[in-house]
Scaffold this motif. Structure first.
Motif, PDB file in Angstrom:
ATOM      1  N   SER A   1       0.785  -1.171   0.024  1.00  0.00           N
ATOM      2  CA  SER A   1       0.049   0.021  -0.058  1.00  0.00           C
ATOM      3  C   SER A   1       0.820   1.220   0.216  1.00  0.00           C
ATOM      4  O   SER A   1       0.364   2.379  -0.574  1.00  0.00           O
ATOM      5  CB  SER A   1      -0.982  -0.118   1.346  1.00  0.00           C
ATOM      6  N   THR A   2       1.968   1.174   0.502  1.00  0.00           N
ATOM      7  CA  THR A   2       2.880   2.282   0.793  1.00  0.00           C
ATOM      8  C   THR A   2       3.535   2.511  -0.736  1.00  0.00           C
ATOM      9  O   THR A   2       3.550   3.613  -1.192  1.00  0.00           O
ATOM     10  CB  THR A   2       4.029   2.167   1.656  1.00  0.00           C
ATOM     11  N   SER A   3       3.850   1.430  -1.637  1.00  0.00           N
ATOM     12  CA  SER A   3       4.443   1.812  -2.794  1.00  0.00           C
ATOM     13  C   SER A   3       3.544   2.372  -3.700  1.00  0.00           C
ATOM     14  O   SER A   3       4.019   2.824  -4.793  1.00  0.00           O
ATOM     15  CB  SER A   3       5.036   0.198  -3.187  1.00  0.00           C
ATOM     16  N   ARG A   4       2.291   2.261  -3.576  1.00  0.00           N
ATOM     17  CA  ARG A   4       1.109   3.017  -4.214  1.00  0.00           C
ATOM     18  C   ARG A   4       1.179   4.586  -4.184  1.00  0.00           C
ATOM     19  O   ARG A   4       0.531   5.194  -5.094  1.00  0.00           O
ATOM     20  CB  ARG A   4      -0.135   2.653  -4.251  1.00  0.00           C
ATOM     21  N   VAL A   5       1.557   4.939  -3.344  1.00  0.00           N
ATOM     22  CA  VAL A   5       1.781   6.513  -2.934  1.00  0.00           C
ATOM     23  C   VAL A   5       2.932   6.916  -3.826  1.00  0.00           C
ATOM     24  O   VAL A   5       4.154   6.490  -3.775  1.00  0.00           O
ATOM     25  CB  VAL A   5       2.096   6.772  -1.537  1.00  0.00           C
ATOM     26  N   ARG A   6       2.859   8.001  -4.390  1.00  0.00           N
ATOM     27  CA  ARG A   6       3.811   8.687  -5.464  1.00  0.00           C
ATOM     28  C   ARG A   6       4.806   9.416  -4.556  1.00  0.00           C
ATOM     29  O   ARG A   6       4.410   9.999  -3.524  1.00  0.00           O
ATOM     30  CB  ARG A   6       3.034   9.685  -6.296  1.00  0.00           C
ATOM     31  N   GLY A   7       6.146   9.312  -4.928  1.00  0.00           N
ATOM     32  CA  GLY A   7       7.083   9.872  -4.278  1.00  0.00           C
ATOM     33  C   GLY A   7       7.822   9.140  -3.158  1.00  0.00           C
ATOM     34  O   GLY A   7       8.779   9.911  -2.577  1.00  0.00           O
TER      35      GLY A   7
ATOM     36  N   PRO B   1       4.984  16.480   5.170  1.00  0.00           N
ATOM     37  CA  PRO B   1       3.896  16.011   5.868  1.00  0.00           C
ATOM     38  C   PRO B   1       2.777  15.501   5.206  1.00  0.00           C
ATOM     39  O   PRO B   1       2.097  14.812   5.815  1.00  0.00           O
ATOM     40  CB  PRO B   1       3.526  17.564   6.581  1.00  0.00           C
ATOM     41  N   HIS B   2       2.447  16.133   4.088  1.00  0.00           N
ATOM     42  CA  HIS B   2       1.353  15.422   3.223  1.00  0.00           C
ATOM     43  C   HIS B   2       1.647  14.179   2.718  1.00  0.00           C
ATOM     44  O   HIS B   2       0.728  13.128   2.740  1.00  0.00           O
ATOM     45  CB  HIS B   2       1.020  16.317   1.975  1.00  0.00           C
ATOM     46  N   LEU B   3       2.957  13.744   2.294  1.00  0.00           N
ATOM     47  CA  LEU B   3       3.096  12.412   1.831  1.00  0.00           C
ATOM     48  C   LEU B   3       3.172  11.452   3.126  1.00  0.00           C
ATOM     49  O   LEU B   3       2.477  10.340   2.914  1.00  0.00           O
ATOM     50  CB  LEU B   3       4.703  12.468   1.331  1.00  0.00           C
ATOM     51  N   THR B   4       3.541  11.744   4.278  1.00  0.00           N
ATOM     52  CA  THR B   4       3.498  10.804   5.278  1.00  0.00           C
ATOM     53  C   THR B   4       1.917  10.546   5.838  1.00  0.00           C
ATOM     54  O   THR B   4       1.638   9.671   6.231  1.00  0.00           O
ATOM     55  CB  THR B   4       4.267  11.387   6.549  1.00  0.00           C
ATOM     56  N   GLU B   5       1.139  11.669   5.794  1.00  0.00           N
ATOM     57  CA  GLU B   5      -0.018  11.443   6.196  1.00  0.00           C
ATOM     58  C   GLU B   5      -0.773  10.729   5.071  1.00  0.00           C
ATOM     59  O   GLU B   5      -1.665   9.648   5.455  1.00  0.00           O
ATOM     60  CB  GLU B   5      -0.825  12.643   6.075  1.00  0.00           C
TER      61      GLU B   5
ATOM     62  N   SER C   1      -3.152   5.306   3.762  1.00  0.00           N
ATOM     63  CA  SER C   1      -2.897   4.176   2.800  1.00  0.00           C
ATOM     64  C   SER C   1      -3.038   3.063   3.636  1.00  0.00           C
ATOM     65  O   SER C   1      -3.628   1.901   3.399  1.00  0.00           O
ATOM     66  CB  SER C   1      -2.098   4.585   1.720  1.00  0.00           C
ATOM     67  N   VAL C   2      -1.849   2.910   4.559  1.00  0.00           N
ATOM     68  CA  VAL C   2      -1.531   1.639   5.089  1.00  0.00           C
ATOM     69  C   VAL C   2      -2.654   1.259   6.091  1.00  0.00           C
ATOM     70  O   VAL C   2      -3.003  -0.020   6.175  1.00  0.00           O
ATOM     71  CB  VAL C   2       0.127   1.836   5.819  1.00  0.00           C
ATOM     72  N   LYS C   3      -2.814   2.188   6.811  1.00  0.00           N
ATOM     73  CA  LYS C   3      -4.262   1.797   8.054  1.00  0.00           C
ATOM     74  C   LYS C   3      -5.193   1.133   7.155  1.00  0.00           C
ATOM     75  O   LYS C   3      -5.777   0.342   7.612  1.00  0.00           O
ATOM     76  CB  LYS C   3      -4.520   3.036   8.708  1.00  0.00           C
TER      77      LYS C   3
ATOM     78  N   GLU D   1      -6.421  -2.972   7.558  1.00  0.00           N
ATOM     79  CA  GLU D   1      -7.388  -3.255   8.052  1.00  0.00           C
ATOM     80  C   GLU D   1      -8.597  -3.803   7.108  1.00  0.00           C
ATOM     81  O   GLU D   1      -9.378  -4.789   7.580  1.00  0.00           O
ATOM     82  CB  GLU D   1      -8.093  -1.857   8.889  1.00  0.00           C
ATOM     83  N   GLU D   2      -8.553  -3.365   6.007  1.00  0.00           N
ATOM     84  CA  GLU D   2      -9.503  -3.851   4.911  1.00  0.00           C
ATOM     85  C   GLU D   2      -9.344  -5.429   4.584  1.00  0.00           C
ATOM     86  O   GLU D   2      -9.981  -6.218   4.568  1.00  0.00           O
ATOM     87  CB  GLU D   2      -9.587  -3.146   3.779  1.00  0.00           C
ATOM     88  N   VAL D   3      -7.918  -5.493   4.399  1.00  0.00           N
ATOM     89  CA  VAL D   3      -7.510  -6.818   3.929  1.00  0.00           C
ATOM     90  C   VAL D   3      -7.468  -7.826   4.985  1.00  0.00           C
ATOM     91  O   VAL D   3      -8.244  -9.229   4.936  1.00  0.00           O
ATOM     92  CB  VAL D   3      -6.154  -7.126   3.325  1.00  0.00           C
ATOM     93  N   THR D   4      -7.160  -7.517   6.395  1.00  0.00           N
ATOM     94  CA  THR D   4      -6.765  -8.526   7.422  1.00  0.00           C
ATOM     95  C   THR D   4      -8.024  -8.482   8.461  1.00  0.00           C
ATOM     96  O   THR D   4      -8.337  -9.639   9.087  1.00  0.00           O
ATOM     97  CB  THR D   4      -5.593  -8.406   8.191  1.00  0.00           C
ATOM     98  N   GLY D   5      -8.876  -7.452   8.598  1.00  0.00           N
ATOM     99  CA  GLY D   5      -9.645  -7.409   9.474  1.00  0.00           C
ATOM    100  C   GLY D   5      -9.139  -7.079  10.963  1.00  0.00           C
ATOM    101  O   GLY D   5      -9.990  -7.119  12.041  1.00  0.00           O
ATOM    102  N   ILE D   6      -7.900  -6.999  10.878  1.00  0.00           N
ATOM    103  CA  ILE D   6      -7.046  -6.557  12.416  1.00  0.00           C
ATOM    104  C   ILE D   6      -6.986  -5.076  12.604  1.00  0.00           C
ATOM    105  O   ILE D   6      -6.789  -4.363  11.555  1.00  0.00           O
ATOM    106  CB  ILE D   6      -5.775  -7.032  12.207  1.00  0.00           C
ATOM    107  N   PRO D   7      -7.504  -4.364  13.652  1.00  0.00           N
ATOM    108  CA  PRO D   7      -7.239  -3.094  14.124  1.00  0.00           C
ATOM    109  C   PRO D   7      -6.020  -2.656  13.991  1.00  0.00           C
ATOM    110  O   PRO D   7      -5.056  -3.154  14.614  1.00  0.00           O
ATOM    111  CB  PRO D   7      -8.084  -2.807  15.119  1.00  0.00           C
TER     112      PRO D   7
END
Length: 185
Positions: free
Chosen positions: A106-112, A142-146, A151-153, A157-163
């Motif tokens: 999910s992080t690799s999908r973020v540009r930059g 700050p924008h990129l890390t947010e 994205s990761v959260k 959570e969507e794939v594993t169902g774990i909070p």
């Protein structure tokens, strides 16, 4: 560190037991004659330094034996290499490596971002994910890390169902993209 010490102690204990076993075999097969054994034991009983050394070694090996007994019967700590979930259909085990790979995906999908690494730990509140990355120097950190955190959260959570309790992003460095000026001749 404790595991290395236990291995060294186990090696020494095994070595001493091996030497004692060879000595007992030699006595049993009468490879060592009885007068020689009597001479050694007699000198051992008369020499105070030899007795003191033997007492110290005996106490040391007693302590090593107690340590190994404790290690063999103690209850192992929780296995944190996977997360167990129970459903109506059975049990599900998800390895922490799987969650790390989902985080990296999910992080690799973020540009930059580039040169990604992830580490996942488990606590009572949920997963704690640490992302280490190198970012493009042209994008707002700050924008990129947010965006990475969101994205990761969401993805984990969507794939594993774990909070996911927290997503921490460590920006190790910035990547200076070379600016090429085209030269027309």
């Amino acid at each position: 560190m404790i595991k290395i010490l236990d291995r060294i102690l186990l090696f020494l204990c095994s070595l001493v037991i091996g030497i004692l076993s060879i000595g007992l075999l030699a006595l049993s097969f009468q490879w060592i004659k009885l007068p020689n054994v009597e001479t050694v034991l007699d000198s051992f009983y008369r020499d105070m330094i030899a007795r003191s050394t033997f007492i110290a070694l005996s106490i040391l090996f007693l302590l090593i034996s107690i340590r190994f007994l404790y290690v063999s019967v103690r209850k192992a700590g929780p296995d944190v290499s996977s997360i167990d979930q129970r459903t109506d259909f059975g049990d599900i085990r998800i390895s922490l490596e799987t969650i790390e790979n989902l985080s990296l995906k999910s992080t690799s999908r973020v540009r930059g971002v580039k040169d990604l690494k992830a580490r996942v730990t488990v606590n009572d509140a949920g997963l704690e994910i640490l992302i280490r990355t190198i970012v493009d120097g042209e994008i707002s950190i700050p924008h990129l890390t947010e965006e990475i955190q969101r994205s990761v959260k969401g993805h984990v959570e969507e794939v594993t169902g774990i909070p996911v309790a927290s997503v921490s992003v460590y920006v190790a460095n910035i990547n200076h993209s070379p600016s090429f000026k085209s030269r027309v001749e």
